[in-house]
Motif scaffolding. Structure first.
Motif, PDB file in Angstrom:
ATOM      1  N   ARG A 173      46.152  61.951 -23.454  1.00 43.93           N
ATOM      2  CA  ARG A 173      45.333  61.740 -22.245  1.00 43.93           C
ATOM      3  C   ARG A 173      45.207  63.038 -21.456  1.00 43.93           C
ATOM      4  O   ARG A 173      44.141  63.364 -20.926  1.00 43.93           O
ATOM      5  N   ARG A 183      36.683  53.467  -5.029  1.00 46.89           N
ATOM      6  CA  ARG A 183      37.100  54.395  -6.082  1.00 46.89           C
ATOM      7  C   ARG A 183      35.895  55.277  -6.441  1.00 46.89           C
ATOM      8  O   ARG A 183      34.777  55.009  -5.992  1.00 46.89           O
ATOM      9  N   TYR A 207      42.915  62.574  -6.778  1.00 47.00           N
ATOM     10  CA  TYR A 207      43.985  62.077  -5.908  1.00 47.00           C
ATOM     11  C   TYR A 207      43.713  62.353  -4.433  1.00 47.00           C
ATOM     12  O   TYR A 207      44.482  61.909  -3.577  1.00 47.00           O
ATOM     13  N   GLU A 212      41.204  49.640  -8.873  1.00 47.39           N
ATOM     14  CA  GLU A 212      42.643  49.875  -9.089  1.00 47.39           C
ATOM     15  C   GLU A 212      43.301  50.278  -7.778  1.00 47.39           C
ATOM     16  O   GLU A 212      42.622  50.468  -6.763  1.00 47.39           O
ATOM     17  N   GLY A 213      44.625  50.435  -7.806  1.00 45.41           N
ATOM     18  CA  GLY A 213      45.355  50.945  -6.657  1.00 45.41           C
ATOM     19  C   GLY A 213      45.274  52.471  -6.632  1.00 45.41           C
ATOM     20  O   GLY A 213      44.654  53.093  -7.503  1.00 45.41           O
ATOM     21  N   GLY A 267      47.448  54.557  -7.333  1.00 48.57           N
ATOM     22  CA  GLY A 267      48.156  55.151  -8.467  1.00 48.57           C
ATOM     23  C   GLY A 267      48.590  54.102  -9.473  1.00 48.57           C
ATOM     24  O   GLY A 267      49.580  54.268 -10.187  1.00 48.57           O
ATOM     25  N   GLU A 268      47.865  52.981  -9.519  1.00 48.77           N
ATOM     26  CA  GLU A 268      48.247  51.880 -10.412  1.00 48.77           C
ATOM     27  C   GLU A 268      47.011  51.126 -10.877  1.00 48.77           C
ATOM     28  O   GLU A 268      46.053  51.000 -10.138  1.00 48.77           O
ATOM     29  N   LEU A 308      41.637  54.678 -14.037  1.00 45.04           N
ATOM     30  CA  LEU A 308      42.311  55.559 -14.986  1.00 45.04           C
ATOM     31  C   LEU A 308      42.717  54.690 -16.185  1.00 45.04           C
ATOM     32  O   LEU A 308      43.197  53.565 -15.986  1.00 45.04           O
ATOM     33  N   GLY A 365      45.106  53.553 -17.946  1.00 42.57           N
ATOM     34  CA  GLY A 365      46.567  53.573 -17.787  1.00 42.57           C
ATOM     35  C   GLY A 365      47.281  53.248 -19.088  1.00 42.57           C
ATOM     36  O   GLY A 365      46.864  52.365 -19.844  1.00 42.57           O
ATOM     37  N   ILE A 366      48.375  53.939 -19.300  1.00 43.37           N
ATOM     38  CA  ILE A 366      49.151  53.702 -20.521  1.00 43.37           C
ATOM     39  C   ILE A 366      50.026  52.462 -20.343  1.00 43.37           C
ATOM     40  O   ILE A 366      50.224  51.698 -21.289  1.00 43.37           O
ATOM     41  N   ARG A 425      48.989  49.971 -18.507  1.00 43.07           N
ATOM     42  CA  ARG A 425      47.951  48.937 -18.662  1.00 43.07           C
ATOM     43  C   ARG A 425      47.778  48.595 -20.131  1.00 43.07           C
ATOM     44  O   ARG A 425      47.763  47.427 -20.515  1.00 43.07           O
ATOM     45  N   THR A 442      50.313  47.954 -12.501  1.00 37.77           N
ATOM     46  CA  THR A 442      51.019  48.649 -13.580  1.00 37.77           C
ATOM     47  C   THR A 442      50.853  50.154 -13.406  1.00 37.77           C
ATOM     48  O   THR A 442      49.813  50.622 -12.944  1.00 37.77           O
ATOM     49  N   THR A 496      53.070  54.161 -14.681  1.00 40.60           N
ATOM     50  CA  THR A 496      54.300  54.798 -15.151  1.00 40.60           C
ATOM     51  C   THR A 496      55.323  54.852 -14.023  1.00 40.60           C
ATOM     52  O   THR A 496      56.500  54.565 -14.228  1.00 40.60           O
TER      53      THR A 496
HETATM   54  N1  PMP Z   1      45.529  54.552 -11.927  1.00 40.71           N
HETATM   55  C1  PMP Z   1      45.809  55.681 -11.259  1.00 40.71           C
HETATM   56  C2  PMP Z   1      44.828  56.183 -10.263  1.00 40.71           C
HETATM   57  C3  PMP Z   1      47.026  56.362 -11.490  1.00 40.71           C
HETATM   58  O1  PMP Z   1      47.310  57.467 -10.817  1.00 40.71           O
HETATM   59  C4  PMP Z   1      47.935  55.834 -12.429  1.00 40.71           C
HETATM   60  C5  PMP Z   1      49.232  56.552 -12.666  1.00 40.71           C
HETATM   61  N2  PMP Z   1      49.140  57.511 -13.666  1.00 40.71           N
HETATM   62  C6  PMP Z   1      47.593  54.661 -13.107  1.00 40.71           C
HETATM   63  C7  PMP Z   1      46.389  54.051 -12.831  1.00 40.71           C
HETATM   64  C8  PMP Z   1      48.510  54.084 -14.145  1.00 40.71           C
HETATM   65  O2  PMP Z   1      48.486  54.863 -15.314  1.00 40.71           O
HETATM   66  P1  PMP Z   1      49.765  54.949 -16.271  1.00 40.71           P
HETATM   67  O3  PMP Z   1      50.153  53.574 -16.595  1.00 40.71           O
HETATM   68  O4  PMP Z   1      49.295  55.708 -17.446  1.00 40.71           O
HETATM   69  O5  PMP Z   1      50.816  55.669 -15.498  1.00 40.71           O
END
Ligand code: PMP
Length: 307
Positions: free
Chosen positions: A60, A148, A164, A193-194, A196-197, A217, A219-220, A222, A255, A257
């Motif tokens: 990624r 977003r 970000y 999404e959130g 960072g999630e 994003l 997400g891994i 996800r 979800t 990381t």
């Molecule tokens: N969306 C955003 C905006 C993120 O910053 C993250 C964290 N990397 C995720 C989703 C979740 O992605 P992942 O499960 O790969 O961490």
């Protein structure tokens, strides 16, 4: 910082002291946000400390770089090895790995093509991202007044530092209004999404998550949850979700990381289900954490032991 930091940082193939991992303020990235990065976790597992889905994270990262015409010097395998080496060098077990590639010090101005690319990998110990009780109790969240990223503005599929700024608007607004996190809609008004999630909601036993086209994003975590849901024979769908669907959901969770699998107990002060972690969320969470004890079977290359 309360986190335990790694003593060394990997920089363009060499280790340097944490304190020396510094850049000039006239570096391109500082002014124009020209960075891509990833976030990876190392878990204490039945195999000893092991990196979770390392190759997928580095793939990624390389794809994020590709979108921004960043020609990273290192192959996927070399970068994977560098991540492992950095954890080893820092004598860390469970920790977080942050590889970052950015445009460095060089010509001034927007055109980034002549600025040198810098690659760093830092590591530190990072606990539960949304609070220590969040994994069990869930979090209270709100919808953000910020959307977003609109398609054809900033590419949401790239994990770029500049994205970000949007996340920070979402996060600050949520925190200042007394919530743990904000959920953003995409530019069409569907749930994205959130900050960072990624997000999942559950209604009548069906699990829904927004598709990649909803400015998320990829997400891994996800992807891991989608895999687990299929293994568990749950009905899982990637579909556009209207905002109001979450207010009438039985369960919802984030979800990531950093956030792992964090239940959502209320949105805009409306309780989701009974306002606690839902039963299907609990099963998915349990199966997720059992990956790291070997009790949940996943593809072998999802765990890279730090030997
Ligand atoms: N969306 C955003 C905006 C993120 O910053 C993250 C964290 N990397 C995720 C989703 C979740 O992605 P992942 O499960 O790969 O961490």
């Amino acid at each position: 910082m309360s986190e335990k930091l790694g003593d060394y940082v990997w920089h363009n193939g060499k280790f340097i002291a944490w304190e020396d991992a510094k850049i000039h303020i006239m570096s391109h990235v500082i002014h124009y946000g020209s960075s891509v990065f990833d976030g990876i976790r190392v878990y204490d597992t039945h195999l000893g400390p092991a990196v979770f889905r390392l190759k997928d994270h580095i793939k990624r990262l390389k794809e994020s770089a590709q979108i921004y015409r960043m020609d990273v010097n290192w192959t996927i395998d070399e970068m994977c090895q560098a991540c492992v080496d950095t954890v080893k060098k820092n004598k860390l077990a469970a920790c977080y790995i942050r590889p970052v590639v950015f445009r460095g010090y060089g010509p001034f101005g927007v055109n980034p093509l002549k600025n040198p690319l810098e690659t760093y990998i830092a590591t530190w110990e990072w606990g539960a991202y949304l609070g220590s009780e969040a994994l069990e109790q869930g979090v209270n969240v709100c919808f953000s007044s910020w959307n977003r990223l609109a398609p054809n503005s900033l590419p949401a599929l790239a994990k770029a530092g500049s994205n970000y700024m949007n996340s920070q608007l979402i996060k600050m607004e949520a925190i200042l209004n007394g919530y743990v996190e904000g959920i953003a809609l995409d530019s069409h008004g569907y749930i994205s999404e959130g900050s960072g999630e990624n997000i999942f909601i559950i209604k009548n036993g069906t699990i829904l998550t927004p598709p990649l086209s909803a400015s998320i994003l990829p997400g891994i975590t996800r992807d891991t949850v989608i895999y687990l849901c299929k293994e568990l024979n749950y009905n899982i769908k990637e579909v556009n979700i209207p905002r109001e669907h979450i207010y009438r959901a039985d369960e919802a969770f984030f979800t990531g990381t950093a956030a792992e699998i964090t239940p959502i107990r209320s949105v805009d002060k409306i309780n989701i289900g009974n306002g606690k972690r839902g039963s299907i969320t609990a099963v998915i969470q349990e199966n997720f954490f059992k990956i790291f004890t070997g009790q949940t079977k996943v593809p072998e290359d999802w765990l890279t032991p730090i030997k």
